[in-house]
Design a protein around this motif. Structure first.
Motif, PDB file in Angstrom:
ATOM      1  N   PRO A 123       0.809  -1.235   0.000  1.00  0.00           N
ATOM      2  CA  PRO A 123       0.000   0.000   0.000  1.00  0.00           C
ATOM      3  C   PRO A 123       0.833   1.272   0.000  1.00  0.00           C
ATOM      4  O   PRO A 123       0.427   2.279  -0.603  1.00  0.00           O
ATOM      5  CB  PRO A 123      -0.826  -0.127   1.281  1.00  0.00           C
ATOM      6  N   HIS A 124       1.983   1.268   0.668  1.00  0.00           N
ATOM      7  CA  HIS A 124       2.832   2.451   0.679  1.00  0.00           C
ATOM      8  C   HIS A 124       3.380   2.741  -0.716  1.00  0.00           C
ATOM      9  O   HIS A 124       3.434   3.901  -1.144  1.00  0.00           O
ATOM     10  CB  HIS A 124       3.977   2.269   1.671  1.00  0.00           C
ATOM     11  N   GLU A 125       3.795   1.707  -1.427  1.00  0.00           N
ATOM     12  CA  GLU A 125       4.299   1.896  -2.786  1.00  0.00           C
ATOM     13  C   GLU A 125       3.204   2.429  -3.695  1.00  0.00           C
ATOM     14  O   GLU A 125       3.430   3.346  -4.499  1.00  0.00           O
ATOM     15  CB  GLU A 125       4.829   0.576  -3.343  1.00  0.00           C
ATOM     16  N   ALA A 126       1.993   1.870  -3.576  1.00  0.00           N
ATOM     17  CA  ALA A 126       0.886   2.318  -4.417  1.00  0.00           C
ATOM     18  C   ALA A 126       0.532   3.768  -4.126  1.00  0.00           C
ATOM     19  O   ALA A 126       0.273   4.553  -5.048  1.00  0.00           O
ATOM     20  CB  ALA A 126      -0.328   1.416  -4.193  1.00  0.00           C
ATOM     21  N   LEU A 127       0.532   4.173  -2.850  1.00  0.00           N
ATOM     22  CA  LEU A 127       0.173   5.546  -2.501  1.00  0.00           C
ATOM     23  C   LEU A 127       1.208   6.537  -3.017  1.00  0.00           C
ATOM     24  O   LEU A 127       0.853   7.561  -3.632  1.00  0.00           O
ATOM     25  CB  LEU A 127       0.040   5.672  -0.980  1.00  0.00           C
ATOM     26  N   VAL A 128       2.482   6.263  -2.792  1.00  0.00           N
ATOM     27  CA  VAL A 128       3.531   7.166  -3.265  1.00  0.00           C
ATOM     28  C   VAL A 128       3.514   7.254  -4.779  1.00  0.00           C
ATOM     29  O   VAL A 128       3.640   8.341  -5.363  1.00  0.00           O
ATOM     30  CB  VAL A 128       4.909   6.699  -2.750  1.00  0.00           C
ATOM     31  N   GLY A 129       3.347   6.123  -5.453  1.00  0.00           N
ATOM     32  CA  GLY A 129       3.344   6.119  -6.909  1.00  0.00           C
ATOM     33  C   GLY A 129       2.179   6.888  -7.494  1.00  0.00           C
ATOM     34  O   GLY A 129       2.358   7.688  -8.418  1.00  0.00           O
ATOM     35  N   MET A 130       0.975   6.700  -6.961  1.00  0.00           N
ATOM     36  CA  MET A 130      -0.199   7.374  -7.504  1.00  0.00           C
ATOM     37  C   MET A 130      -0.172   8.875  -7.241  1.00  0.00           C
ATOM     38  O   MET A 130      -0.480   9.678  -8.125  1.00  0.00           O
ATOM     39  CB  MET A 130      -1.463   6.757  -6.903  1.00  0.00           C
ATOM     40  N   LEU A 131       0.189   9.280  -6.015  1.00  0.00           N
ATOM     41  CA  LEU A 131       0.209  10.707  -5.711  1.00  0.00           C
ATOM     42  C   LEU A 131       1.295  11.428  -6.501  1.00  0.00           C
ATOM     43  O   LEU A 131       1.132  12.596  -6.876  1.00  0.00           O
ATOM     44  CB  LEU A 131       0.414  10.919  -4.208  1.00  0.00           C
ATOM     45  N   ALA A 132       2.408  10.756  -6.759  1.00  0.00           N
ATOM     46  CA  ALA A 132       3.466  11.373  -7.561  1.00  0.00           C
ATOM     47  C   ALA A 132       3.081  11.428  -9.033  1.00  0.00           C
ATOM     48  O   ALA A 132       3.318  12.429  -9.713  1.00  0.00           O
ATOM     49  CB  ALA A 132       4.775  10.605  -7.389  1.00  0.00           C
ATOM     50  N   VAL A 193      -0.242   8.954   7.909  1.00  0.00           N
ATOM     51  CA  VAL A 193      -0.906   7.936   7.102  1.00  0.00           C
ATOM     52  C   VAL A 193       0.010   6.740   6.881  1.00  0.00           C
ATOM     53  O   VAL A 193      -0.414   5.591   6.988  1.00  0.00           O
ATOM     54  CB  VAL A 193      -1.346   8.536   5.751  1.00  0.00           C
ATOM     55  N   MET A 194       1.281   7.005   6.589  1.00  0.00           N
ATOM     56  CA  MET A 194       2.244   5.927   6.377  1.00  0.00           C
ATOM     57  C   MET A 194       2.919   5.587   7.703  1.00  0.00           C
ATOM     58  O   MET A 194       3.696   6.385   8.234  1.00  0.00           O
ATOM     59  CB  MET A 194       3.283   6.338   5.329  1.00  0.00           C
ATOM     60  N   VAL A 195       2.601   4.422   8.228  1.00  0.00           N
ATOM     61  CA  VAL A 195       3.169   3.950   9.490  1.00  0.00           C
ATOM     62  C   VAL A 195       3.945   2.669   9.220  1.00  0.00           C
ATOM     63  O   VAL A 195       3.449   1.765   8.540  1.00  0.00           O
ATOM     64  CB  VAL A 195       2.076   3.689  10.541  1.00  0.00           C
ATOM     65  N   THR A 196       5.157   2.598   9.735  1.00  0.00           N
ATOM     66  CA  THR A 196       6.019   1.439   9.533  1.00  0.00           C
ATOM     67  C   THR A 196       6.305   0.764  10.877  1.00  0.00           C
ATOM     68  O   THR A 196       5.880   1.255  11.933  1.00  0.00           O
ATOM     69  CB  THR A 196       7.341   1.858   8.884  1.00  0.00           C
TER      70      THR A 196
END
Length: 287
Positions: A123-132, A193-196
């Motif tokens: 989900p973190h990869e998808a969020l960063v990719g889509m927003l960018a 939103v992004m928690v690791t």
């Protein structure tokens, strides 16, 4: 080499063998380019366009390579090998215009499908990719995005220093909801939103190092994806308006301005064929 001998006799610092080898390698590469790609077998046929094409192959080494070429062509002109010095009008300063890497249309489509349909993507990869890709969000903006900055009614988010909330398209909103669901699986009070694993026990955002590698699996760095969106906006709109909307300095957006001027621009703009995911989202938001 004669200059080396003179420097040794005069007690000054001579040029090293490595410097000479580097200069000869530069001339060798120019000769290969002229013969293989420009169809020229004589130094007298070299013009400024040939030299500029050679310097463009390694933009970061432009100043060093141009220095070597100037020395050579001054020598060649003194020896009557060439009639005119093709480097005389060139400057060491690189030409203006964006020269960073961007995604092709096929790569944009591939990334869009990966972030929206591939369930194996984190989900973190998808969020960063889509927003960018669609909203030009930087890694820092996504990293600092907090849950309180998400409006579930208006489907907007607060990104960085942008003066207004960013309206998300349905695809981006779905990816964001997936990331929030992933966050809820952690017993955490972290507001981001992004928690690791490293930040779930505290309140600090994800590390910059982790954000720089979150897109390693897709093969495209965040800066490259974001630059693709900024280049599209800056070259179709007023760069100052883009800077105001993104909360950026105007000089930062001018970096992404391509080195060309449109020959003809109609107003209002004619209906254009939509190719990229970003253009599809823009069209859907315009209704």
């Amino acid at each position: 080499m004669r200059a080396q001998d003179r420097a040794r006799r005069a007690g000054t610092r001579p040029r090293s063998n490595h410097t000479l080898e580097t200069a000869l390698a530069t001339l060798r590469d120019l000769a290969v380019l002229l013969v293989d790609h420009r169809g020229k077998n004589d130094w007298a046929l070299v013009d400024v366009h040939d030299v500029e094409a050679f310097l463009a192959t390694l933009p970061r080494a432009r100043k060093r390579r141009l220095t070597v070429l100037r020395q050579f062509f001054r020598f060649a002109r003194s020896q009557h090998i060439v009639l005119a010095d093709p480097t005389r009008t060139l400057t060491a300063k690189e030409p203006n215009g964006f020269r960073g890497r961007t995604l092709t249309l096929d790569q944009q489509r591939e990334l869009f499908r990966r972030c929206t349909t591939d369930t194996h993507v984190h989900p973190h990869e998808a969020l960063v990719g889509m927003l960018a890709l669609l909203h030009g969000a930087s890694s820092s903006e996504v990293r600092m995005l907090q849950v309180t900055g998400v409006d579930p009614v208006a489907h907007t988010v607060r990104l960085g220093k942008r003066p207004h909330p960013v309206l998300l398209d349905p695809a981006s909103w779905t990816v964001l909801q997936r990331c929030l669901a992933h966050r809820e699986a952690w017993p955490t009070a972290n507001p981001h939103v992004m928690v690791t694993k490293g930040t779930k026990a505290g309140r600090s955002p994800a590390s910059t190092a982790q954000l720089s590698h979150v897109l390693d699996d897709c093969g495209y760095p965040p800066r490259m994806i974001r630059s693709n969106r900024l280049v599209d906006l800056v070259n179709t709109m007023d760069p100052k308006l883009v800077a105001a909307a993104f909360g950026m300095d105007p000089q930062a957006t001018l970096i992404h301005l391509a080195d060309y001027v449109a020959r003809k621009r109609n107003w209002p703009p004619a209906r254009q064929q939509i190719h990229s995911p970003a253009q599809m989202i823009n069209a859907s938001l315009r209704g």
